[in-house]
Write an enzyme that holds these catalytic residues in place. Sequence first.
Site, mmCIF file in Angstrom:
data_model
loop_
_atom_site.group_PDB
_atom_site.id
_atom_site.type_symbol
_atom_site.label_atom_id
_atom_site.label_comp_id
_atom_site.label_asym_id
_atom_site.label_seq_id
_atom_site.Cartn_x
_atom_site.Cartn_y
_atom_site.Cartn_z
ATOM 1 C CD GLU A 154 -2.824 -1.192 -0.043
ATOM 2 O OE1 GLU A 154 -2.973 -0.172 -0.728
ATOM 3 O OE2 GLU A 154 -3.345 -2.284 -0.352
ATOM 4 C CG ASP B 159 -3.014 -2.752 -7.161
ATOM 5 O OD1 ASP B 159 -2.176 -3.066 -6.291
ATOM 6 O OD2 ASP B 159 -4.110 -2.241 -6.904
HETATM 7 ZN ZN LIG Z 1 -2.568 -2.332 -4.448
#
Ligand SMILES: [Zn+2]
Length: 209
Positions: A156, A165
Amino acid sequence: MNRSMTVLAAALGLVLAAGTAAVPAAAATTAQGYTPAAGIAAKSSEDANNKAFYEAVMKSARAKQAANPYLLAVTVTYDASQAPTFRTVISQSAQIWNSSVANVQLRSGTNADFRYYEGNDSRGSYASTDGHGGGYIFLDYAQNRQYSSLRVVAHETGHVLGLPDHYSGPCSELMSGGGPGTSCTNPNPNTTERSRVNSLWLYGLAVAG
Ligand SMILES: [Zn+2]
């Protein structure tokens, strides 16, 4: 209190007690999570929000940089006081990033660029922004028990530093998040990820200079 309750309470004009996962209700847009879970916005929207978060954090950090132009790296300050359960893991995550990249460094302190929060959310952990200079990382209790908590927090935090991501990646890749499964405990960004963060923040410095 989960996020929908927070939003509902805010809509009703209720005063929320501080302390219980006091996630800012204004930050209604969701950025990137740890897993491709249901309920998280579409990928393109995630990327846009993540970019906005990164840009907001960089803008704040660069303002501080301008006040002290002799700094070699941009310092991003975080506040972990609202995520006491993860205090140690957050510190370890910062150490990992600080030893992995040169052009941006994370420091705990006041006047923070972003904050960590903890609580329960069916969508798991995620990074979010209101698009106006504020952002936070939410750490979900259940997900941090199911997966390696240090990997979740470092992942994160990677979003704060500008990484998107890439769930289809291998365990050796930090931003693959929960993609490789719960057995993956690697908390370190790989060479490509380190280079990307260094490049992103070098560019930030160039613009600031
Ligand atoms: Zn992520």
